[in-house]
Design an enzyme around this catalytic site. Structure first.
Site, mmCIF file in Angstrom:
data_model
loop_
_atom_site.group_PDB
_atom_site.id
_atom_site.type_symbol
_atom_site.label_atom_id
_atom_site.label_comp_id
_atom_site.label_asym_id
_atom_site.label_seq_id
_atom_site.Cartn_x
_atom_site.Cartn_y
_atom_site.Cartn_z
ATOM 1 N N PRO A 34 0.829 -1.207 0.000
ATOM 2 C CG PRO A 34 0.019 -1.022 2.183
ATOM 3 C CD PRO A 34 0.718 -1.969 1.241
ATOM 4 N N GLY B 70 0.445 5.661 -0.196
ATOM 5 C CA GLY B 70 -0.416 6.834 -0.252
ATOM 6 C C GLY B 70 -0.097 7.654 -1.493
ATOM 7 C CG HIS C 272 6.393 2.421 6.638
ATOM 8 N ND1 HIS C 272 5.193 2.110 7.221
ATOM 9 C CD2 HIS C 272 6.111 3.414 5.754
ATOM 10 C CE1 HIS C 272 4.230 2.883 6.714
ATOM 11 N NE2 HIS C 272 4.769 3.676 5.818
HETATM 12 C C1 LIG Z 1 5.539 6.637 -1.524
HETATM 13 C C2 LIG Z 1 5.199 5.628 -0.437
HETATM 14 C C3 LIG Z 1 4.007 5.759 0.254
HETATM 15 C C4 LIG Z 1 3.676 4.828 1.235
HETATM 16 N N1 LIG Z 1 2.461 4.921 1.863
HETATM 17 C C5 LIG Z 1 2.075 3.932 2.721
HETATM 18 C C6 LIG Z 1 0.771 3.932 3.259
HETATM 19 O O1 LIG Z 1 -0.037 4.805 2.978
HETATM 20 N N2 LIG Z 1 0.448 2.919 4.100
HETATM 21 C C7 LIG Z 1 1.336 1.908 4.433
HETATM 22 O O2 LIG Z 1 0.993 1.003 5.203
HETATM 23 N N3 LIG Z 1 2.578 1.904 3.928
HETATM 24 C C8 LIG Z 1 2.955 2.865 3.056
HETATM 25 N N4 LIG Z 1 4.209 2.821 2.500
HETATM 26 C C9 LIG Z 1 5.126 1.706 2.851
HETATM 27 C C10 LIG Z 1 4.921 0.536 1.890
HETATM 28 O O3 LIG Z 1 3.683 -0.079 2.084
HETATM 29 C C11 LIG Z 1 6.012 -0.534 2.107
HETATM 30 O O4 LIG Z 1 6.061 -0.900 3.460
HETATM 31 C C12 LIG Z 1 7.396 -0.061 1.653
HETATM 32 O O5 LIG Z 1 7.317 0.764 0.515
HETATM 33 C C13 LIG Z 1 8.245 -1.285 1.343
HETATM 34 O O6 LIG Z 1 9.532 -0.932 1.041
HETATM 35 P P1 LIG Z 1 10.101 -0.742 -0.465
HETATM 36 O O7 LIG Z 1 9.578 0.565 -0.936
HETATM 37 O O8 LIG Z 1 11.558 -0.764 -0.226
HETATM 38 O O9 LIG Z 1 9.575 -1.904 -1.286
HETATM 39 C C14 LIG Z 1 4.563 3.764 1.533
HETATM 40 C C15 LIG Z 1 5.766 3.668 0.839
HETATM 41 C C16 LIG Z 1 6.090 4.577 -0.149
HETATM 42 C C17 LIG Z 1 7.370 4.415 -0.898
#
Ligand SMILES: Cc1cc2nc3c(=O)[nH]c(=O)nc-3n(C[C@H](O)[C@H](O)[C@H](O)COP(=O)(O)O)c2cc1C
Length: 379
Positions: A78, A80, A267
């Site tokens: 997920p 945002g 995250h």
């Molecule tokens: C631009 C962005 C927005 C994110 N927004 C959310 C969110 O709204 N809710 C959430 O649970 N995690 C959010 N995350 C975390 C991702 O769900 C995930 O845990 C993370 O991107 C995984 O790491 P990676 O980007 O290295 O694959 C976000 C990540 C990014 C990069």
């Protein structure tokens, strides 16, 4: 059209197209980015053990999670405000989820409403809930998710306070999205993005506004506790996934609380710069909860081989965040298709190298002995 052959291509093309503030929002991490780099390094330090002459002509990447068959062992985490990456990005992600049969996390802070996303993702959408400090607001979102037909709720628990991400702060990035003088210069320097975004309208937090109230991304969510979890477990009879877990004791308590799956995640290094690498937490949690508890993993995965490493280290399923965001920024639907094909083919090739024909047979046996020892899985 520019070709994506690997994650680095998607990131490079996205960087060229996106305003600096948007690129830094997606690419950024907590503090100086050390935690994110540690996630990557820990994955690099995991070594696989190739095996030979096993006849691996026919290989299957399909797996089963939460009572469903999944064609591939990975999904889209997920995120945002995905439409910042490109106008219509949410719908492109939903179409990919539907056509490839991969789960798509729909954020509380999504830029397309959770109802529209459920309708577009062909049963593959999972609703991700942020607790905003107000139980009534959480209950209202849960009721909307139920009414929209979601089967899986993902409660994110690693954002009691939003981490400080200096790259975003330096650019003056804010949500709801606002333009000051330096953002206007930034947009002028990236006309392809700016014109298409102007044309299609400024991305909004689509689950809020009007009768649904407001959502402040930076507000404290620190009131979440174990009692809230019991409340949500009562209120939501569908699959409940808890995302953002790094501690074995927490995982054991979640298991006792009757959650359906635990998502080990830091995250993507966006919350606590000094957190341990999530892949190390995965191994520790797998050892603690035993073989049967469904464990999902995200943070730092960039390739099919990375996914194979996470599955070998104890995960049942993997999610990627930034890579999909960059793929859609770089090439829209085509970029997403290309990147998904790459992951699929890299996983299949890695499986062949490991002498395996079925992704479900991937286990710690596929880790090199030194890696097994490092992750304390024994020989
Ligand atoms: C631009 C962005 C927005 C994110 N927004 C959310 C969110 O709204 N809710 C959430 O649970 N995690 C959010 N995350 C975390 C991702 O769900 C995930 O845990 C993370 O991107 C995984 O790491 P990676 O980007 O290295 O694959 C976000 C990540 C990014 C990069």
């Amino acid at each position: 059209m520019a070709q994506i052959h690997a994650f680095d291509d998607a990131r490079r093309l996205a960087r060229r197209r996106l305003p600096w503030m948007v690129f830094d929002y997606i690419d950024g991490a907590a503090g100086d980015g050390h935690g994110e780099a540690a996630n990557r390094q820990a994955l690099r330090d995991i070594h696989l053990q190739p095996r030979i002459l096993n006849n691996v002509e026919h290989r299957s990447l399909a797996t089963g999670i939460l009572g469903r068959r999944q064609a591939l062992p990975f999904g889209i985490a997920p995120m945002g405000m995905c439409n910042l990456a490109r106008p219509g990005a949410d719908r492109m992600l939903a179409a990919l989820a539907a056509s490839r049969g991969i789960p798509l996390g729909v954020s509380t802070a999504a830029s397309t409403s959770l109802e529209e996303m459920a309708a577009a993702a062909g049963g593959q959408a999972w609703f991700q809930l942020y607790f905003s400090g107000n139980r009534d607001a959480a209950d209202a979102l849960i009721a909307r998710a139920r009414a929209a037909g979601y089967e899986t709720l993902v409660l994110t628990v690693d954002v009691p306070e939003v981490g400080r991400r200096p790259r975003e702060l330096r650019r003056g990035f804010r949500m709801p999205f606002r333009l000051g003088p330096s953002q206007i210069i930034d947009c002028a320097m990236h006309p392809r993005w700016s014109l298409s975004t102007l044309w299609q309208g400024r991305p909004e937090l689509a689950n809020f506004g009007g009768r649904f109230g407001e959502f402040d991304r930076t507000s404290s969510r620190a009131g979440a506790d174990w009692d809230l979890l019991s409340h949500i477990r009562e209120a939501w009879r569908g699959n409940l996934v808890i995302k953002g877990v790094l501690d074995p004791e927490d995982a054991l308590r979640l298991k006792s609380a009757g959650v359906d799956a635990i998502q080990i995640s830091s995250h993507g290094g966006r919350q606590l710069n000094g957190a341990l690498p999530a892949i190390h937490a995965l191994a520790a949690i797998r050892r603690a909860v035993g073989a049967d508890m469904p464990l999902f993993y995200d943070s730092g995965l960039r390739s099919g081989e990375d996914i194979v490493k996470a599955l070998a280290a104890g995960a049942d399923f993997a999610f990627l965040g930034r890579p999909f965001s960059f793929a859609v920024a770089a090439g829209g639907t085509h970029g997403l298709e290309q990147f998904t094909d790459i992951l699929q083919s890299e996983i299949s090739i890695a499986l062949a190298q490991l002498g395996l024909t079925d992704i479900r047979n991937l286990s710690v046996a596929a880790l090199a002995p030194a890696t097994r020892e490092m992750l304390r899985y024994g020989h």
